[in-house]
Design a protein around this motif. Structure first.
Motif, PDB file in Angstrom:
ATOM      1  N   LEU A   1      -5.276  -9.553   2.673  1.00  0.00           N
ATOM      2  CA  LEU A   1      -4.676  -9.627   4.003  1.00  0.00           C
ATOM      3  C   LEU A   1      -4.259 -11.048   4.358  1.00  0.00           C
ATOM      4  O   LEU A   1      -3.286 -11.253   5.093  1.00  0.00           O
ATOM      5  N   LEU A   2      -4.965 -12.039   3.830  1.00  0.00           N
ATOM      6  CA  LEU A   2      -4.613 -13.429   4.103  1.00  0.00           C
ATOM      7  C   LEU A   2      -3.239 -13.779   3.539  1.00  0.00           C
ATOM      8  O   LEU A   2      -2.518 -14.611   4.096  1.00  0.00           O
TER       9      LEU A   2
ATOM     10  N   ILE B   1      -6.038 -21.507   7.157  1.00  0.00           N
ATOM     11  CA  ILE B   1      -7.283 -20.794   7.456  1.00  0.00           C
ATOM     12  C   ILE B   1      -8.474 -21.595   6.951  1.00  0.00           C
ATOM     13  O   ILE B   1      -9.562 -21.580   7.539  1.00  0.00           O
ATOM     14  N   LEU B   2      -8.248 -22.353   5.871  1.00  0.00           N
ATOM     15  CA  LEU B   2      -9.310 -23.178   5.295  1.00  0.00           C
ATOM     16  C   LEU B   2      -9.283 -24.612   5.822  1.00  0.00           C
ATOM     17  O   LEU B   2     -10.326 -25.201   6.079  1.00  0.00           O
TER      18      LEU B   2
ATOM     19  N   VAL C   1       4.212 -12.558  -4.257  1.00  0.00           N
ATOM     20  CA  VAL C   1       3.692 -11.842  -5.423  1.00  0.00           C
ATOM     21  C   VAL C   1       2.167 -11.719  -5.374  1.00  0.00           C
ATOM     22  O   VAL C   1       1.590 -10.754  -5.891  1.00  0.00           O
ATOM     23  N   ILE C   2       1.505 -12.675  -4.728  1.00  0.00           N
ATOM     24  CA  ILE C   2       0.036 -12.714  -4.730  1.00  0.00           C
ATOM     25  C   ILE C   2      -0.603 -11.432  -4.182  1.00  0.00           C
ATOM     26  O   ILE C   2      -1.502 -10.881  -4.825  1.00  0.00           O
ATOM     27  N   PRO C   3      -0.200 -10.913  -3.015  1.00  0.00           N
ATOM     28  CA  PRO C   3      -0.838  -9.682  -2.534  1.00  0.00           C
ATOM     29  C   PRO C   3      -0.634  -8.504  -3.478  1.00  0.00           C
ATOM     30  O   PRO C   3      -1.532  -7.663  -3.633  1.00  0.00           O
TER      31      PRO C   3
ATOM     32  N   ALA D   1      -3.283  -1.084  11.738  1.00  0.00           N
ATOM     33  CA  ALA D   1      -3.854  -2.386  12.085  1.00  0.00           C
ATOM     34  C   ALA D   1      -3.309  -3.482  11.179  1.00  0.00           C
ATOM     35  O   ALA D   1      -2.942  -4.573  11.643  1.00  0.00           O
ATOM     36  N   VAL D   2      -3.221  -3.189   9.884  1.00  0.00           N
ATOM     37  CA  VAL D   2      -2.755  -4.181   8.916  1.00  0.00           C
ATOM     38  C   VAL D   2      -1.323  -4.605   9.205  1.00  0.00           C
ATOM     39  O   VAL D   2      -1.001  -5.797   9.187  1.00  0.00           O
TER      40      VAL D   2
END
Length: 211
Positions: A77-78, A166-167, A47-49, A144-145
């Protein structure tokens, strides 16, 4: 900025998400087993994107600079691979149980909902890229995406990385990503999912079901 009323699209998406969650919770009630509750978390991530894209959509055009849009795109994109990633949850399906047909329907509903959320969010960002740059850039952007999204699905399902790495584990993520270029599975998943999502996106965009 005033809070805008919920749109028809948002109501429909909310209904799909609630129905998907209901199926997962109903299974818990029927079986008294928590084995498929991971779908609730996966749907939350999917749901976040869509939420990011809907937030960007209501920004005032003159205040949404190219720099701001790029930052929104990076954040979006993340999380984007989490939406179609639910398709890979079919790996958990067990066909030798009494709940097999229910589980199949539940997994399909969640996978379809997650994929649709990702595609709808892509429509929004594709249009914004076309507006801020041009249609040629928008086409390159979408291609690309989707292939990056396919690679993200590989990282999640096969290498078991997630968005938070990623973090918290960036070095491991980068190292394993580079090493995966030697794996044929990585290429197959990347191009397979990338091509599928690109085709589905083209259908959604041209049918205008997102209006």
């Amino acid at each position: 900025m005033l809070i805008k009323p919920i749109t028809k699209l948002q109501r429909t998406v909310l209904l799909l998400v609630v129905f998907s969650a209901f199926l997962s919770l109903l299974r818990v009630q029927i079986t008294q087993n928590l084995s498929y509750t991971f779908l609730l978390w996966n749907m939350f991530l999917a749901v976040i994107p869509f939420m990011i894209s809907e937030y960007v959509k209501i920004q005032e055009p003159e205040k949404l600079t190219k720099t701001k849009l790029i930052l929104f795109i990076i954040a979006w994109l993340l999380f984007l691979p989490n939406a179609p990633y639910i398709i890979t949850d079919f790996i958990h399906l067990k066909t030798n149980t009494k709940m097999a047909w229910y589980d199949l329907f539940m997994l399909f509903t969640n996978a379809a909902t997650g994929t649709l959320l990702g595609l709808l969010s892509m429509v929004t960002f594709h249009e914004l890229v076309c507006q801020k740059w041009d249609k040629h850039m928008g086409k390159l952007f979408s291609i690309a995406v989707f292939f990056l999204c396919g690679f993200g699905i590989y990282l999640g399902r096969f290498l078991r990385f997630n968005t938070w790495d990623i973090l918290f584990s960036p070095i491991d993520l980068i190292r394993e990503s580079i090493l995966s270029f030697k794996e044929s599975t990585a290429w197959l998943i990347t191009f397979g999912f990338g091509f599928l999502l690109w085709i589905l996106f083209s259908v959604v965009k041209r049918s205008k079901i997102y209006v």
